[in-house]
Design a protein around this motif. Structure first.
Motif, short mmCIF file in Angstrom:
data_model
loop_
_atom_site.label_atom_id
_atom_site.label_comp_id
_atom_site.label_asym_id
_atom_site.label_seq_id
_atom_site.Cartn_x
_atom_site.Cartn_y
_atom_site.Cartn_z
N ASP A 88 0.84 -1.21 0.00
CA ASP A 88 0.00 0.00 0.00
C ASP A 88 0.87 1.25 0.00
O ASP A 88 0.62 2.20 -0.76
CB ASP A 88 -0.93 0.03 1.22
CG ASP A 88 -2.08 -0.95 1.13
OD1 ASP A 88 -2.29 -1.57 0.06
OD2 ASP A 88 -2.78 -1.10 2.16
N LYS A 107 -7.06 -0.24 -4.68
CA LYS A 107 -6.98 -1.70 -4.56
C LYS A 107 -8.26 -2.31 -5.11
O LYS A 107 -9.35 -1.82 -4.88
CB LYS A 107 -6.81 -2.12 -3.10
CG LYS A 107 -5.46 -1.72 -2.57
CD LYS A 107 -5.02 -2.46 -1.33
CE LYS A 107 -5.83 -2.28 -0.11
NZ LYS A 107 -5.15 -2.82 1.09
N TYR A 124 -3.45 -3.57 -7.79
CA TYR A 124 -3.50 -2.12 -7.70
C TYR A 124 -3.80 -1.57 -9.09
O TYR A 124 -3.01 -1.73 -10.01
CB TYR A 124 -2.17 -1.57 -7.16
CG TYR A 124 -1.94 -1.96 -5.72
CD1 TYR A 124 -2.39 -1.16 -4.68
CD2 TYR A 124 -1.30 -3.15 -5.41
CE1 TYR A 124 -2.21 -1.53 -3.35
CE2 TYR A 124 -1.11 -3.53 -4.09
CZ TYR A 124 -1.55 -2.72 -3.07
OH TYR A 124 -1.37 -3.09 -1.75
#
Length: 146
Positions: A88, A107, A124
């Motif tokens: 992330d 996401k 992603y």
């Protein structure tokens, strides 16, 4: 896909899978296999979508591809929640935070065929505002750009 753990390495939670298609691929600048905690290799995979160059890294959109387009090539890994937080951060997202309008990536959950089995994977996806038509990579393989 069955997990191969010794009795000393059993996980309390099932593995989460991630499909990586750009700099997170093995041998690339953000090689996921060099991150911690280490991921577990599952296999190579392809996913319908469109790959774009954003300069030093790519972005993938799940929409906008035609039936005859080449799929995006990537790799699938089993990851721990701690590694998902690291990913992330690499993708500019704040772990656990709600998506923001100015995020470059979001996401997504996708179904990917790996080694003959369908797996639910995290991936992603680049925001549409970043996916300029002129930057489209029709070959679908970021490694061909390097």
């Amino acid at each position: 896909m069955p997990e191969d753990f010794s009795d000393n390495d059993r996980r309390a939670t099932p593995a989460r899978y991630v499909f990586v298609y750009g700099t997170l691929r093995r041998g690339c600048s953000n090689d996921i296999t060099r991150l911690s905690p280490p991921p577990r290799w599952v296999g190579e995979a392809e996913l319908p979508g469109v790959l774009y160059t954003l300069g030093a890294y790519p972005g993938m959109r799940l929409e906008g591809h035609a039936a005859g387009d080449r799929p995006v090539r990537g790799e699938v890994y089993a990851i721990d929640p701690a590694l998902e937080h690291v990913l992330d951060g690499i993708e500019g997202l704040v772990p656990g935070a709600a998506p923001q309008d100015d995020d470059e990536y979001s996401k997504r959950e996708v179904r990917v065929r790996v080694a003959g089995q369908m797996l639910s994977c995290l991936m992603y996806e680049v925001h549409p505002r970043c996916a300029l038509p002129a930057a489209r990579l029709d070959h679908g393989n970021w490694r061909e750009c390097k």
